[in-house]
Design an enzyme around this catalytic site. Structure first.
Site, PDB file in Angstrom:
ATOM      1  N   TRP A 105       0.810  -1.222   0.000  1.00 10.73           N
ATOM      2  CA  TRP A 105       0.000   0.000   0.000  1.00 10.73           C
ATOM      3  C   TRP A 105       0.838   1.264   0.000  1.00 10.73           C
ATOM      4  O   TRP A 105       0.462   2.273  -0.606  1.00 10.73           O
ATOM      5  CB  TRP A 105      -1.026  -0.012   1.144  1.00 10.73           C
ATOM      6  CG  TRP A 105      -2.129  -0.989   0.849  1.00 10.73           C
ATOM      7  CD1 TRP A 105      -2.377  -2.165   1.497  1.00 10.73           C
ATOM      8  CD2 TRP A 105      -3.096  -0.919  -0.213  1.00 10.73           C
ATOM      9  NE1 TRP A 105      -3.433  -2.816   0.907  1.00 10.73           N
ATOM     10  CE2 TRP A 105      -3.890  -2.084  -0.144  1.00 10.73           C
ATOM     11  CE3 TRP A 105      -3.363  -0.001  -1.220  1.00 10.73           C
ATOM     12  CZ2 TRP A 105      -4.949  -2.338  -1.033  1.00 10.73           C
ATOM     13  CZ3 TRP A 105      -4.409  -0.243  -2.114  1.00 10.73           C
ATOM     14  CH2 TRP A 105      -5.185  -1.401  -2.011  1.00 10.73           C
ATOM     15  N   ASP A 179      -1.779   6.451   6.241  1.00 10.15           N
ATOM     16  CA  ASP A 179      -2.890   5.621   5.768  1.00 10.15           C
ATOM     17  C   ASP A 179      -3.253   4.642   6.881  1.00 10.15           C
ATOM     18  O   ASP A 179      -2.476   3.749   7.204  1.00 10.15           O
ATOM     19  CB  ASP A 179      -2.451   4.881   4.494  1.00 10.15           C
ATOM     20  CG  ASP A 179      -3.547   3.971   3.916  1.00 10.15           C
ATOM     21  OD1 ASP A 179      -4.581   3.776   4.565  1.00 10.15           O
ATOM     22  OD2 ASP A 179      -3.333   3.451   2.794  1.00 10.15           O
ATOM     23  N   LYS A 203     -12.903  -1.540   6.364  1.00 12.67           N
ATOM     24  CA  LYS A 203     -12.183  -2.507   7.184  1.00 12.67           C
ATOM     25  C   LYS A 203     -12.661  -2.423   8.634  1.00 12.67           C
ATOM     26  O   LYS A 203     -13.247  -3.352   9.153  1.00 12.67           O
ATOM     27  CB  LYS A 203     -10.672  -2.293   7.102  1.00 12.67           C
ATOM     28  CG  LYS A 203     -10.001  -2.880   5.864  1.00 12.67           C
ATOM     29  CD  LYS A 203     -10.106  -2.019   4.630  1.00 12.67           C
ATOM     30  CE  LYS A 203      -9.507  -2.651   3.402  1.00 12.67           C
ATOM     31  NZ  LYS A 203      -8.457  -1.881   2.770  1.00 12.67           N
TER      32      LYS A 203
END
Ligand SMILES: *Cc1c(COP(=O)(O)O)cnc(C)c1O
Length: 366
Positions: A105, A179, A203
């Site tokens: 990511w 993030d 999530k």
């Protein structure tokens, strides 16, 4: 009806109580004769949902008043572009953007940021195949970067920063952008260490369609002239996240998840539970010669646990048996192979215990 234990990395399992409440309110939200999905975003009813959600969001993370909570769309992947579009304008061209490169990511974010500035990889754990985190002392931060980007929890590689790195002491006033898509609300954080915290909701916060950005006020108002209006944090902040029609149902679901989290005792209580759940699983994997984990012990994610059968020819049998026991979505991400158990806030301890029992039984029968 039987619900399975769903170990999906995202969209992910939700607290059953939240789904029950959403189902009960589906046709008629609190006597309005309509569902949340059918309401005007400007109605009093939706405004009360939005304000309660924002209040609980701020309260649960103890977000200081000089930070704005922005609700947007496009997910964390869109923010990978929205962030540089809003931050590089504070610096002369080409702006330097520091990256802490710790897995899939942060790699994706870095590729996007390259369109807007000069990316400097200040630290990387690529040499360890992203099974560790680069020690803070080794980060080569630029003193005049527009910002430093890191991914707080690498959902695929399963490495997590379980502390809030203080980059201010390393590089003066360079804002840290994090993030937190896959670990927001899973542990207590010190928001004031960050300039921006962002992520997708699907999530730990609810369902797909909602993106959150917690932005320090002084970082708002510097968007590039070419930044789309709906992605300019200033427009979003000034309109209270209503510059465009917000993802109303996803905001409502996030509100229900946050109410549930409060009932669980808040972030401190869920953090202890998350530590216990992760230990239960990692301890079992460590004690076995049949399974492997690859991530260094000091940076193992409490949310996403990649693991491998030492004999990968048994992978399919393992997954079939798991599905038969009501343990769903354990197949690892395609770039790592093996297995991955995502054990977010909403995964009950019984789910992790059921997985551990299955790991033991499968090992014994093979
Ligand atoms: C899931 C995830 C993303 C991508 O989210 P989208 O909603 O697909 O944009 C980005 N970063 C991390 C850490 C993630 O877990």
């Amino acid at each position: 009806m039987t619900r399975v234990f769903n170990f999906s990395a995202g969209p992910a399992t939700l607290p059953e109580a939240v789904l029950q409440q959403a189902a009960a309110e589906m046709l008629d939200w609190q006597g309005r004769g309509m569902s949340v999905m059918e309401m005007s975003h400007r109605s009093d009813a939706f405004q009360s949902i939005l304000q309660t959600t924002l209040h609980d969001f701020r309260d649960l993370l103890a977000i200081p008043s000089h930070y704005r909570i922005l609700f947007m769309q496009g997910g964390a992947i869109a923010q990978n572009a929205i962030i540089p579009m809003n931050l590089v304008g504070r610096k002369a061209k080409p702006a330097i953007i520091d990256f802490i490169h710790t897995g899939y990511w942060s790699q994706r974010a870095l590729e996007e940021a390259q369109k807007y500035g000069h990316v400097n990889i200040a630290a990387s754990s690529q040499a360890s195949h992203f099974t560790s985190l680069p020690a803070l002392e080794t980060w080569k931060l630029s003193s005049d970067a527009a910002y430093v980007h890191l991914c707080n929890n690498e959902t695929i590689h399963g490495v997590e920063f379980q502390f809030d790195p203080d980059t201010r002491t390393h590089s003066g006033k360079v804002p840290l952008v994090a993030d937190m898509s896959s670990n927001i609300f899973s542990r207590v954080i010190n928001v004031s260490k960050y300039g921006v915290i962002f992520g997708s909701a699907q999530k730990n916060l609810g369902i797909a369609g909602l993106t959150f950005a917690i932005v320090r006020e002084d970082l708002i108002g510097h968007a590039l002239p070419s930044c789309p209006s709906a992605f300019n944090w200033k427009n979003v902040a000034e309109s209270d996240s209503m510059f465009n029609t917000p993802p109303t149902f996803a905001i409502y679901m996030a509100g229900l998840v946050l109410q549930w989290l409060k009932q669980q005792g808040g972030v401190t209580a869920i953090e202890s539970r998350n530590i216990a759940k992760a230990s239960l699983l990692y301890n079992h994997l460590d004690a076995s010669d049949f399974y492997n984990t690859s991530v260094a012990k000091n940076c193992r994610s409490r949310m996403n646990v990649p693991f491998f059968l030492k004999d990968p020819s048994l992978d399919d049998a393992f997954l079939t048996g798991a599905t038969q026991r009501g343990l769903a979505n354990l197949r690892g991400h395609r770039i790592l192979g093996g297995m991955r158990a995502s054990i977010y806030n909403a995964m009950p301890t019984e789910g992790v215990q059921a997985l551990v029992d299955y790991l033991r039984d499968f090992e014994q029968s093979h």
